[in-house]
Every structure is written in C-alpha cells, then in structure tokens.
Design an enzyme around this catalytic site. Structure first.
Site, mmCIF file in Angstrom:
data_model
loop_
_atom_site.group_PDB
_atom_site.id
_atom_site.type_symbol
_atom_site.label_atom_id
_atom_site.label_comp_id
_atom_site.label_asym_id
_atom_site.label_seq_id
_atom_site.Cartn_x
_atom_site.Cartn_y
_atom_site.Cartn_z
ATOM 1 N N ASP A 14 -44.663 75.072 -17.728
ATOM 2 C CA ASP A 14 -43.604 74.086 -17.456
ATOM 3 C C ASP A 14 -43.650 72.840 -18.354
ATOM 4 O O ASP A 14 -43.498 71.705 -17.863
ATOM 5 C CB ASP A 14 -43.659 73.633 -15.982
ATOM 6 C CG ASP A 14 -43.397 74.771 -15.000
ATOM 7 O OD1 ASP A 14 -43.185 75.910 -15.442
ATOM 8 O OD2 ASP A 14 -43.429 74.508 -13.779
ATOM 9 N N LYS A 116 -39.132 80.666 -13.264
ATOM 10 C CA LYS A 116 -39.499 80.686 -11.846
ATOM 11 C C LYS A 116 -38.717 79.615 -11.103
ATOM 12 O O LYS A 116 -38.243 78.655 -11.704
ATOM 13 C CB LYS A 116 -40.998 80.464 -11.680
ATOM 14 C CG LYS A 116 -41.484 79.143 -12.236
ATOM 15 C CD LYS A 116 -42.992 79.100 -12.264
ATOM 16 C CE LYS A 116 -43.489 77.759 -12.741
ATOM 17 N NZ LYS A 116 -43.076 76.616 -11.915
ATOM 18 N N CYS A 161 -47.933 73.270 -10.332
ATOM 19 C CA CYS A 161 -47.647 74.586 -10.918
ATOM 20 C C CYS A 161 -48.830 75.159 -11.703
ATOM 21 O O CYS A 161 -49.045 76.371 -11.702
ATOM 22 C CB CYS A 161 -46.391 74.508 -11.772
ATOM 23 S SG CYS A 161 -44.933 74.183 -10.742
#
Ligand SMILES: [Zn+2]
Length: 210
Positions: A14, A116, A161
């Site tokens: 991310d 995701k 994450c």
C-alpha cells in the site's frame, strides 16, 4: 545480511498517495519508505527473487469509511457483521489519484498488483484475507504456485496492513519477515504495540532491515 534467493518474495504494501503526507489517510513520514522500497525491490530482483505490490482499492461506498455511517467519526471503532472495524476517512477510492502508487515508487519488476478492499461491505487490511479473516484474496495461492516460501513485508502502515499481511503469511505456512525500517506506522491507540505482540505470537520475524 540475509542472502536472498528465488524462493523469496518481497511484498510492498500500500505505498499509495493517500497513505503519504498530503493524502486522505496520511501516515507520518510515509513517503520515507519509497526510496527504501525501491532499493529492496532492486535487491530482490538481482537475487532472482520476486516482488509484488498490494494496493488498497475501495469503492466509494466502502464500509470502512466513516462517511458511510451516519453520525460516525473517523478513527472510531464500530461493530460490523464480521467483527470490530475502525472507521477511516475515505481513502484509496478506486480510480482516484489518492489510490495511485506514490510517484516515486520505481518497481517495474513487480509481477503482481494485489488489490484489496474492493468488496463494499468488508475491509481488507491483510493482503491474504479480508477482515473476516477467512475470505481469501488469492495471494497465498499465487505464492504457492510460484514457489515462494519466504515472504518479506514492508510499506504502509506497519501496524495495520503490513502487520496483518505478515501475520496471515505466517498462519498460511510461509516464513514471514516484517521489515520495520522500510515501513511506517499509524499507531492509533496503541495499535503498534498490539501488532508487534500479535506478530510475535504468530512467529513472524521482525527486523529493521536486511
Ligand atoms: Zn483502506
């Protein structure tokens, strides 16, 4: 120094505009991971190891956005059908500039972008499972088919994450390493210490760098 080989995989989590300074859910110093991620990716490539990226990728009406729960505030925790969920400012909305990778991220060798959080009703911190902890994203199957056995994680944010991904990798049977030096944390209400405790329980190796 860790010797890398073809069964190793770097998972860069991310590294997107909304998680960097100026973004909708900025992680302090988040953009500092960009050159470190680039260096790691080059080292993995030189060793014949793999590199993949994850990308938080939400529809506008996503259940993790405080705006979609009347009266709720960002960073508040609520109960959703699958369990507790922290509410966030709207971030990484599909197709927006905030959802794009940081412009300085230079990892053309990455073989996969694992998106995701695209299911409207459920969040996905982990690159392996949705937040119900049992709906798979497919990344474990990809790793097995490609023969990757040792996975290294870095990116944003350490305590959400990156940590959930590293924890799930260990639970899925992979050797899992979280690289803190190339990650940055949100640290919301003690979330970094809580994440480190879960990682230790799951058998994840936490290292500053390799
Ligand atoms: Zn998200």
């Amino acid at each position: 120094m860790v010797t890398l080989c073809a069964t190793d995989l770097l998972v860069l989590v991310d590294i997107q505009n909304d998680f960097c300074p100026g973004g909708a859910l900025a992680v302090a110093d988040g953009d500092a991971v960009v050159p470190l991620a680039n260096d790691l990716a080059r080292r993995f490539q030189a060793a014949g190891a793999g590199v993949v990226l994850t990308q938080d990728w939400h529809p506008p009406g996503h259940a993790s956005f405080a705006d979609n729960h009347p009266g709720a505030q960002p960073f508040q925790t609520i109960r959703l059908p699958y369990g507790e969920q922290t509410l966030w400012p709207a971030h990484c909305v599909q197709g927006t500039a905030g959802a794009e990778f940081h412009a300085g991220l230079d990892v053309p060798m990455a073989s996969l972008v694992m998106r995701k959080g695209f299911r409207p009703a459920i969040d996905s911190y982990s690159a392996f499972f949705e937040n119900d902890r049992h709906t798979p994203t497919g990344l474990a199957g990809y790793c097995r088919e490609r023969g990757f056995t040792r996975l290294f994680f870095a990116g944003l944010a350490t305590d959400f994450c990156v940590a959930f991904s590293a924890e799930d990798a260990a639970r899925a049977g992979f050797t899992s390493v979280l690289l803190t030096g190339a990650s940055r944390a949100i640290d919301l209400n003690g979330s970094l210490d809580a994440a480190l405790a879960r990682l230790a329980l799951a058998g994840v190796t936490v290292m500053e760098r390799i």
